[in-house]
Scaffold this motif. Structure first.
Motif: not given
Length: 444
Positions: A304-318, A321-328
């Motif tokens: 969630d870009g509205a929370e940037w630079p904070a990122v969600d730990d639950h999502t981060l745990s998943l 290197d093969s994941a595609l990361v986007v910031v909406n």
């Protein structure tokens, strides 16, 4: 006598043309009965025919083609009727055929089964025909056509021929110990078996690309609530596939959408927002989201870009290197041009304005093509049945190479030959004798 079968060869429903196929020894007689004894058309030449029922009532005016055995799809006498595709015509013709003695409606896949039984195709080609009928993307069509052309069968038949030769030579050493057989031949047997084992293991180690191409590459969209996952799914699908709401926890279950990315099939899954949830239903949705993320071939992590630079730990745990990361929600101004999440480059995105969507599609398409194309010239395994039989073959070859007695090794080679033959449907055993007597002058 083999029963004569018939069935529509085209999909049901209103159409300009519908085809009825008849196969078996009574195919010509069936056509003659439908056309009031009119002369039969010349083989493989379309002829106009008048189809009539009891009392000479005309049912339709269409075309008929004859394919005498063995030069037909099934290897039997085949007749095709090209009729007008109305329900009334099809029901009347099917009723007339059903009333003829010795004819019955074909069971599902029975025409193709007869083609296999009559040597017109092997099992891999029969499976490829089903895949071609079901193909929804260009890559699926290409894979099915390649397999239908016999690419997979040629590979397995070549391996099987080499195995049969190795087994036949080993049997010769066992059965004719008094003959002066060259010692170098025994060394060649195990050299051939070792090379075959390496080739088969390499073939198995393909990342399941053939099966994934048949079924679609699974991509799971994961992220916290209200990050824009459902909106992103709708944008990529170009339709309202998922409900979008500002209320956190709206998505409770996994929503699947089938896409065609660059000719490759993709199953895109929108999942519940990842967070600690006390409510029972939402907790189950989050559990399913995590399960789908772990099973997916690729993860699309949305932050969630509205929370940037904070990122969600639950999502981060998943994220790996093969994941595609986007910031909406990059349109809110807080997201930099080149964001990074936990040291991994991320793509700034705004589903609302469309920013970054084209770039995301390009990256997704490239990743999917890389996973499914494989870059190998060899045909891919396309079914779990092929993989299981080939793995059984490799296990048998490994046992044969470790066996202390030649008789035990021969038995394992025989099991390997049978396992490989089950893939194409060729399980002959008499050919062993042919190889023995062709390659060795026994009893000279």
């Amino acid at each position: 006598m083999t029963p004569t079968i018939f069935a529509p060869a085209t999909a049901p429903g209103r159409a300009g043309v519908a085809i009825v196929r008849i196969s078996g020894p009574l195919a010509d007689a069936a056509l003659s009965a439908l056309t009031a004894g009119a002369p039969l058309p010349q083989p493989r030449r379309a002829a106009r025919v008048r189809v009539s029922g009891e009392g000479g009532e005309q049912v339709d005016d269409g075309l008929a083609l004859r394919f005498p055995a063995p030069a037909s799809f099934t290897g039997e006498d085949v007749v095709e009727l090209h009729l007008h595709g109305s329900r009334a015509v099809m029901e009347a013709v099917m009723a007339l055929l059903s009333a003829q003695e010795g004819l019955r409606v074909a069971e599902p896949g029975e025409f193709t089964r007869r083609a296999f039984e009559n040597g017109k195709m092997d099992l891999t080609q029969a499976e490829a025909l089903a895949d071609l009928i079901d193909a929804e993307t260009a890559a699926q069509r290409r894979q099915a056509l390649r397999q239908m052309d016999g690419a997979l069968a040629r590979l397995y038949d070549a391996w099987r021929d080499r195995l049969v030769r190795a087994l036949a030579h080993l049997e010769a050493f066992i059965d004719f110990p008094d003959e002066e057989l060259p010692p170098a031949a025994e060394r060649a047997i195990w050299g051939s078996v070792e090379g075959l084992t390496a080739e088969m293991r390499s073939h198995l180690d393909d990342g399941h690309r053939g099966e994934r191409l048949r079924d679609g590459l699974h991509i799971a969209i994961i992220g916290p609530p209200n990050a824009g996952k459902s909106s992103l799914l709708n944008a990529l699908a170009q339709r309202e596939a998922a409900i979008v709401s500002d209320i956190a926890g709206t998505t409770r279950d996994v929503v699947d959408v089938h896409l065609d990315l660059g000719g490759y099939p993709v199953v895109l899954a929108d999942t519940a927002g990842l967070r600690e949830a006390a409510e029972t239903i939402e907790s189950e949705g989050i559990r399913r989201a995590r399960a789908r993320a772990e099973q997916a071939d690729l993860r699309l992590a949305v932050f969630d870009g509205a929370e940037w630079p904070a990122v969600d730990d639950h999502t981060l745990s998943l994220v790996d290197d093969s994941a595609l990361v986007v910031v909406n929600k990059a349109d809110l101004g807080a997201v930099p041009e080149a964001p990074a999440v936990n040291g991994q480059p991320a793509l700034p995105l705004s589903v609302k304005t469309g920013r970054g969507l084209d770039t995301l599609l390009e990256r997704l398409t490239a990743l999917v093509a890389d996973r499914l194309s494989g870059g190998s010239a060899a045909p891919a395994l396309t079914r779990a049945r092929h993989r299981a039989a080939l793995a059984e073959c490799v296990d048998a070859l490994a046992r044969a190479q470790a066996a202390d007695l030649a008789e035990l090794a021969a038995e394992d080679l025989r099991l390997a030959v049978r396992a490989l033959g089950r893939i194409t449907g060729r399980v002959e055993v008499d050919e062993l004798l042919d190889v023995i007597f062709r390659d060795f002058c026994i009893g000279k």
